[in-house]
Design a protein around this motif. Structure first.
Motif, short mmCIF file in Angstrom:
data_model
loop_
_atom_site.label_atom_id
_atom_site.label_comp_id
_atom_site.label_asym_id
_atom_site.label_seq_id
_atom_site.Cartn_x
_atom_site.Cartn_y
_atom_site.Cartn_z
N PRO A 37 -5.07 8.65 -0.75
CA PRO A 37 -5.46 10.18 -1.58
C PRO A 37 -6.76 9.76 -2.91
N GLY A 38 -7.56 10.39 -2.73
CA GLY A 38 -8.68 10.70 -4.36
C GLY A 38 -9.16 8.47 -3.97
N ALA A 39 -9.36 8.08 -5.10
CA ALA A 39 -10.00 6.82 -5.32
C ALA A 39 -8.82 6.64 -5.74
N ILE A 40 -7.55 6.50 -5.40
CA ILE A 40 -6.36 5.43 -5.25
C ILE A 40 -6.10 4.17 -5.11
N GLY A 41 -6.82 4.79 -3.91
CA GLY A 41 -7.16 3.31 -3.29
C GLY A 41 -7.41 1.68 -3.21
N SER A 42 -9.24 2.73 -3.21
CA SER A 42 -9.96 1.88 -3.59
C SER A 42 -9.97 1.32 -4.75
N ALA A 43 -9.22 1.91 -5.85
CA ALA A 43 -8.56 1.83 -7.65
C ALA A 43 -7.28 0.36 -7.82
N LEU A 44 -6.68 0.59 -7.13
CA LEU A 44 -5.45 -0.12 -6.58
C LEU A 44 -6.05 -1.54 -6.08
N ALA A 45 -6.81 -1.05 -4.79
CA ALA A 45 -7.23 -2.61 -4.25
C ALA A 45 -8.21 -3.35 -4.57
N ASN A 46 -8.94 -2.77 -6.45
CA ASN A 46 -9.65 -3.74 -6.92
C ASN A 46 -8.88 -3.31 -7.62
N LEU A 47 -7.84 -3.28 -8.51
CA LEU A 47 -6.69 -4.52 -9.17
C LEU A 47 -5.84 -4.99 -9.16
N ILE A 48 -5.88 -5.74 -7.94
CA ILE A 48 -5.26 -7.06 -6.92
C ILE A 48 -6.09 -7.10 -7.02
N MET A 49 -7.45 -7.78 -6.84
CA MET A 49 -8.44 -8.15 -6.20
C MET A 49 -9.20 -9.16 -7.51
N VAL A 50 -8.79 -8.56 -8.87
CA VAL A 50 -8.75 -8.94 -9.80
C VAL A 50 -7.92 -9.29 -10.51
N SER A 51 -6.77 -8.99 -9.71
CA SER A 51 -5.57 -9.97 -10.88
C SER A 51 -5.19 -11.47 -9.93
N GLY A 52 -5.98 -11.47 -8.79
CA GLY A 52 -6.01 -12.58 -8.09
C GLY A 52 -6.76 -13.54 -8.05
N TYR A 53 -8.39 -12.79 -9.40
CA TYR A 53 -9.28 -14.06 -9.77
C TYR A 53 -8.76 -14.50 -10.65
N LEU A 54 -8.18 -13.83 -12.11
CA LEU A 54 -7.43 -13.82 -12.97
C LEU A 54 -6.35 -14.82 -12.98
N LEU A 55 -6.21 -15.10 -11.57
CA LEU A 55 -4.98 -15.79 -11.44
C LEU A 55 -5.12 -17.45 -11.43
N ILE A 56 -6.87 -17.04 -10.71
CA ILE A 56 -7.50 -18.34 -9.97
C ILE A 56 -8.09 -19.22 -11.19
N LEU A 57 -8.61 -17.79 -12.50
CA LEU A 57 -9.12 -18.63 -13.75
C LEU A 57 -7.45 -19.11 -14.90
#
Length: 420
Positions: free
Chosen positions: A81-101
């Motif tokens: 519902p709402g923007a939860i899916g987009s927000a959650l997906a974006n947070l997970i993706m950003v976490s992955g890139y930060l782990l690469i860093l």
């Protein structure tokens, strides 16, 4: 801008629904998930082999698994519902890139834990502000900013390196990460303003290009980072094979390789000098204080000499208590001054044994210059060795030059001839 956002959102939905496309977005996401999970598995396998890189490889494996989870979340984000899916997906993706860093930074002896935490908090706050009203704009454009920053910082870490010899795989990884950062920066900063005149066709092409680039990134970067780990591990093993275990200096093999290279590059305008050094009465020190104390004396000499010689000298331990130095761009006067400085500094050095006993030692030095006494490294070392024997015969703790030895020998030969 809202009309542009709706238009851009329709393009993505059109890609998912269009039957005319050979590869739709869901298929691309599944491809990215598969390659990332494969990269995760290979990185974990490599982690078993390279124990010294265990932390770095474990972090990178977690990064690939996180990005795979992020891709899965992206593909189903509209089901929440709402923007939860987009927000959650974006947070997970950003976490992955930060782990690469973080994985890249660990290999350089650095970390970005605090920065990563603050960046994730910032992303969460931005999504809470955007909500459903600006979800499309946030997803299409502004969510790319933290990804671009993380990739740009990873590229910077790869360029900075860890002090090891530079390898091609590091440069390739930096280019891949930097290119990915530029793609996402353009998505955030250029696409919102270009969307009005690109139209549906242009946005469609950009959408496909972005996804294909993402898949290439998910394949090339993990493979390149694995190659980087192998290259640097190989370099470390090669360095160990050329390093003296006790003093940390180069060993005999390294000295003859590097010294020969320096002499080949030398000429009359750029003289090369060689110092042969041997600790005085070293056997007596071993017999009196023990071999452990003798080892400490050797390490003390290496530290004292390195402080005088600097980084440009080719300095190695070539035998038990025997050392040698090749000095590029050093004529006789300059090389003598350096050698006497080494002898003087070591004579003032006190080495302490395990029992706390202070040990003083000295060093004898023979000096030769390329071109005069010799033209190859072996000839140069032989000439310096003859001068070293003369320094020993004269009581040690001194420097003698090969030219003096040659002159003295000529004098002795002349005396012998006149006597006959």
């Amino acid at each position: 801008m809202s009309a542009v956002n709706k238009s851009y959102g329709k393009v993505f939905r059109k890609h998912r629904a269009s039957e005319s496309m050979h590869v739709d977005l869901i298929t691309i996401y599944l491809l990215a998930i598969g390659t990332l999970l494969a990269s995760c598995g290979m990185t974990l396998w490599e982690r078993r082999t390279h124990v010294a890189r265990k932390k770095e490889l474990g972090t990178l494996a977690a990064a690939y698994a996180t990005l795979a989870a992020g891709c899965a979340a992206v593909s189903v984000r509209h089901q929440l519902p709402g923007a939860i899916g987009s927000a959650l997906a974006n947070l997970i993706m950003v976490s992955g890139y930060l782990l690469i860093l973080h994985g890249v930074a660990v290999s350089n002896g650095r970390h970005y834990r605090a920065l990563s935490a603050w960046m994730l908090v910032g992303v969460a706050i931005a999504w809470s502000i955007a909500g459903v009203r600006w979800e499309t704009s946030m997803w299409n454009y502004w969510s790319a900013i933290p990804i671009s920053i993380a990739c740009g910082m990873a590229a910077r870490e790869l360029v900075r390196g860890n002090g090891a010899k530079r390898v091609q795989s590091r440069d390739i990884a930096a280019i891949v990460s930097g290119t990915h950062a530029v793609f996402y920066a353009a998505r955030a900063c250029v696409l919102p303003w270009a969307a009005t005149w690109l139209g549906h066709g242009g946005l469609s092409a950009i959408a496909k290009l972005t996804m294909y680039e993402g898949v290439l990134y998910s394949v090339i970067l993990p493979m390149t980072l694995l190659r980087l780990v192998r290259d640097e591990a190989h370099g470390e093993l090669l360095m160990e094979s050329r390093t003296d275990y006790l003093t940390g200096l180069g060993n005999r093999r390294w000295f003859f390789e590097e010294g020969a290279r320096v002499i080949r590059r030398g000429d009359a305008a750029r003289p090369v000098s060689l110092l042969a050094l041997d600790l005085d009465n070293f056997k007596t020190i071993n017999d009196r204080y023990g071999h452990d104390a003798g080892d400490e004396v050797l390490k003390s000499f290496a530290r004292a000499a390195k402080a005088v010689l600097g980084q440009d000298a080719v300095f190695a331990r070539i035998g038990g208590e025997e050392f040698a130095v090749v000095l590029r761009d050093h004529d006789r006067v300059r090389a003598r001054a350096v050698g006497e400085a080494v002898a003087g500094r070591f004579a003032q050095t006190v080495t302490y044994s395990a029992e706390g006993t202070g040990i003083r030692a000295t060093v004898s030095i023979g000096m030769a210059q390329s071109g005069a006494e010799a033209s190859t490294l072996a000839e140069l070392l032989a000439a310096a060795d003859r001068a070293l024997y003369s320094a020993k015969a004269l009581g040690g703790n001194r420097l003698e030059a090969a030219q003096f030895v040659a002159r003295a020998q000529a004098v002795r030969d002349g005396v012998a001839c006149s006597g006959r």
